[in-house]
Scaffold this active site. Sequence first.
Site, PDB file in Angstrom:
ATOM      1  N   PRO A  40       0.848  -1.187   0.000  1.00 48.60           N
ATOM      2  CA  PRO A  40       0.000   0.000   0.000  1.00 48.60           C
ATOM      3  C   PRO A  40       0.887   1.241   0.000  1.00 48.60           C
ATOM      4  CG  PRO A  40       0.045  -1.004   2.200  1.00 48.60           C
ATOM      5  CD  PRO A  40       0.899  -1.857   1.309  1.00 48.60           C
ATOM      6  N   LEU A  41       0.594   2.199  -0.849  1.00 52.19           N
ATOM      7  CA  LEU A  41       1.341   3.463  -0.891  1.00 52.19           C
ATOM      8  C   LEU A  41       0.324   4.583  -1.013  1.00 52.19           C
ATOM      9  CD1 LEU A  41       4.134   2.444  -3.455  1.00 52.19           C
ATOM     10  CD2 LEU A  41       4.546   3.067  -1.067  1.00 52.19           C
ATOM     11  N   SER A  42       0.214   5.350   0.048  1.00 52.87           N
ATOM     12  CA  SER A  42      -0.748   6.435   0.068  1.00 52.87           C
ATOM     13  C   SER A  42      -0.421   7.447  -1.044  1.00 52.87           C
ATOM     14  CB  SER A  42      -0.655   7.092   1.446  1.00 52.87           C
ATOM     15  OG  SER A  42      -1.624   8.040   1.585  1.00 52.87           O
ATOM     16  N   GLN A  94      -6.689  -1.660   2.994  1.00 56.22           N
ATOM     17  CA  GLN A  94      -5.949  -1.352   4.214  1.00 56.22           C
ATOM     18  C   GLN A  94      -6.648  -0.260   5.012  1.00 56.22           C
ATOM     19  OE1 GLN A  94      -2.254   0.881   4.695  1.00 56.22           O
ATOM     20  NE2 GLN A  94      -1.305  -0.947   5.550  1.00 56.22           N
ATOM     21  N   CYS A 124       2.531   3.133   9.962  1.00 61.75           N
ATOM     22  CA  CYS A 124       2.706   4.492   9.429  1.00 61.75           C
ATOM     23  C   CYS A 124       3.407   5.381  10.458  1.00 61.75           C
ATOM     24  CB  CYS A 124       1.347   5.082   9.031  1.00 61.75           C
ATOM     25  SG  CYS A 124       1.534   6.720   8.339  1.00 61.75           S
ATOM     26  N   ASN A 224       9.534  -6.649   4.065  1.00 60.31           N
ATOM     27  CA  ASN A 224       9.380  -5.369   3.376  1.00 60.31           C
ATOM     28  C   ASN A 224      10.501  -4.422   3.785  1.00 60.31           C
ATOM     29  OD1 ASN A 224       7.419  -2.484   3.965  1.00 60.31           O
ATOM     30  ND2 ASN A 224       7.927  -3.180   1.908  1.00 60.31           N
ATOM     31  N   GLY A 225      10.971  -3.652   2.779  1.00 59.57           N
ATOM     32  CA  GLY A 225      11.993  -2.641   3.035  1.00 59.57           C
ATOM     33  C   GLY A 225      13.179  -2.790   2.105  1.00 59.57           C
ATOM     34  N   SER A 248       7.803  -1.710  -2.522  1.00 55.13           N
ATOM     35  CA  SER A 248       7.170  -0.423  -2.196  1.00 55.13           C
ATOM     36  C   SER A 248       7.721   0.701  -3.057  1.00 55.13           C
ATOM     37  CB  SER A 248       7.354  -0.118  -0.713  1.00 55.13           C
ATOM     38  OG  SER A 248       6.865  -1.164   0.063  1.00 55.13           O
ATOM     39  N   ARG A 249       8.703   1.485  -2.507  1.00 50.14           N
ATOM     40  CA  ARG A 249       9.185   2.633  -3.281  1.00 50.14           C
ATOM     41  C   ARG A 249       9.824   2.212  -4.586  1.00 50.14           C
ATOM     42  NH1 ARG A 249      12.819   5.322   1.075  1.00 50.14           N
ATOM     43  NH2 ARG A 249      12.981   3.099   1.585  1.00 50.14           N
TER      44      ARG A 249
HETATM   45  C1  LIG Z   1       4.716   7.657  -0.442  1.00 53.10           C
HETATM   46  C2  LIG Z   1       4.538   6.507   0.510  1.00 53.10           C
HETATM   47  C3  LIG Z   1       3.265   6.154   0.921  1.00 53.10           C
HETATM   48  C4  LIG Z   1       3.075   5.083   1.797  1.00 53.10           C
HETATM   49  N1  LIG Z   1       1.808   4.744   2.151  1.00 53.10           N
HETATM   50  C5  LIG Z   1       1.610   3.643   2.935  1.00 53.10           C
HETATM   51  C6  LIG Z   1       0.285   3.211   3.261  1.00 53.10           C
HETATM   52  O1  LIG Z   1      -0.723   3.799   2.858  1.00 53.10           O
HETATM   53  N2  LIG Z   1       0.166   2.106   4.051  1.00 53.10           N
HETATM   54  C7  LIG Z   1       1.268   1.405   4.520  1.00 53.10           C
HETATM   55  O2  LIG Z   1       1.103   0.401   5.222  1.00 53.10           O
HETATM   56  N3  LIG Z   1       2.512   1.800   4.208  1.00 53.10           N
HETATM   57  C8  LIG Z   1       2.705   2.867   3.429  1.00 53.10           C
HETATM   58  N4  LIG Z   1       3.977   3.243   3.082  1.00 53.10           N
HETATM   59  C9  LIG Z   1       5.118   2.387   3.503  1.00 53.10           C
HETATM   60  C10 LIG Z   1       5.461   1.353   2.419  1.00 53.10           C
HETATM   61  O3  LIG Z   1       4.368   0.499   2.144  1.00 53.10           O
HETATM   62  C11 LIG Z   1       6.676   0.488   2.823  1.00 53.10           C
HETATM   63  O4  LIG Z   1       6.385  -0.166   4.026  1.00 53.10           O
HETATM   64  C12 LIG Z   1       7.950   1.316   2.978  1.00 53.10           C
HETATM   65  O5  LIG Z   1       8.096   2.235   1.921  1.00 53.10           O
HETATM   66  C13 LIG Z   1       9.201   0.423   3.073  1.00 53.10           C
HETATM   67  O6  LIG Z   1       9.507  -0.244   1.884  1.00 53.10           O
HETATM   68  P1  LIG Z   1      10.648   0.323   0.843  1.00 53.10           P
HETATM   69  O7  LIG Z   1      11.898   0.596   1.663  1.00 53.10           O
HETATM   70  O8  LIG Z   1      10.848  -0.832  -0.123  1.00 53.10           O
HETATM   71  O9  LIG Z   1      10.079   1.524   0.233  1.00 53.10           O
HETATM   72  C14 LIG Z   1       4.193   4.347   2.266  1.00 53.10           C
HETATM   73  C15 LIG Z   1       5.480   4.719   1.854  1.00 53.10           C
HETATM   74  C16 LIG Z   1       5.668   5.789   0.993  1.00 53.10           C
HETATM   75  C17 LIG Z   1       7.063   6.146   0.563  1.00 53.10           C
END
Ligand SMILES: Cc1cc2nc3c(=O)[nH]c(=O)nc-3n(C[C@H](O)[C@H](O)[C@H](O)COP(=O)(O)O)c2cc1C
Length: 353
Positions: A40-42, A94, A124, A224-225, A248-249
């Site tokens: 999920p990415l807001s 979510q 979050c 994740n990460g 994610s990102r």
């Molecule tokens: C722009 C943005 C929005 C995010 N929105 C959510 C969200 O709505 N729900 C959630 O559980 N995590 C959210 N996250 C966290 C990511 O899902 C993820 O856990 C985090 O980026 C770590 O993974 P990465 O290092 O591969 O990016 C968000 C992260 C970013 C950067």
Amino acid sequence: MPEPTTTTIDPHSLKQLRDRLAPPLQIGAVTVNSRVLQSPLSGVTDLVFRRLVRRHAPESMMYTEMVQASRLQYLKETPIIMEIDPNERPISIQLFDCRPDFLAEAAERAEVEGADTIDINMGCPVNKITKNGGGSSLLREPEVAAAIVKSVSSRVSIPVTVKTRIGWDAGEITILDFARRMEDSGAAMLTVHGRTRAQGYNGSANWDWIRQVKGHLAIPIVANGDIFSVEAALNCLIATGADAVMCSRGTLGNPYLVGEVDYFLKQGEFKPEPSLIDRLLCARDHLEMLWAYKGKRGIHQARKHMTWYAKGFTGAAELRKQLSLIETVEMGQALLDGAIGKLNSGEWWAIVE
Ligand SMILES: Cc1cc2nc3c(=O)[nH]c(=O)nc-3n(C[C@H](O)[C@H](O)[C@H](O)COP(=O)(O)O)c2cc1C
């Protein structure tokens, strides 16, 4: 970063990994034929973005942006961030909040909307969310977190899952106890982002804590990460022993990544990379789909997506500047078409950043 077409991971570890992850992922009663998930990415993972990811990863689990449970009380209509395509499967809605009763009510609604699972956001780090008791602040309120999982599970017939971090800060890494409580309360799967709340998105994700959680629990664990490439996803799965990995990102401006990881796990080889022109054509589709779905608001949201796609070639910096100012779908189309023309003619060319 260009993806290698061969991997430095030793073939024996890769074979073991592919054998281990060959059976489907079982989330309670829901069977998912993919070991890679789109996070999920807001502000990003709306229905349009998920359609693009699903072109390459049709079997992977995806998530809506996080939806505030208490806000749903005041809304008769389904908010746009909770909308899902009638045929999109598997999909998780979510939710975030801190009150078990609000979350249970919202979960009932999400089930009616067609969610396959309900995911509760307990990770979050944003102040606005944590100061109201939601997101990662639940790591400090394990009793409340447990009550949430119990309450939501008692009101829906679909699995309830949790996504969280390893702890509040470096001095308070509580994930092992927290994870156990989530499992004991009825969570069907746990996603662990290997950072603390204090880290935000800085520093590196600690995959070793995820490995320890995996050793501690019986339910599926999603790592994740820092998954920015297929190679990173494979290394993470090997290092953590996790049941699945969540991108994610690494998917920003790159709706191919989940499909590429899925392809490697299923086929044992790298999927051919999309060209720069393929990527810009995808950006064009993304823009048009956002316009069709959300109108003017979609164009404003498209600006950031467009700038994420426009990289890896001479002229990209100037293009990004212009794309970040688009006011209409036609402005975006013209800029992308111009860039595609210049790449085709050789006026612009690929660079390794
Ligand atoms: C722009 C943005 C929005 C995010 N929105 C959510 C969200 O709505 N729900 C959630 O559980 N995590 C959210 N996250 C966290 C990511 O899902 C993820 O856990 C985090 O980026 C770590 O993974 P990465 O290092 O591969 O990016 C968000 C992260 C970013 C950067």
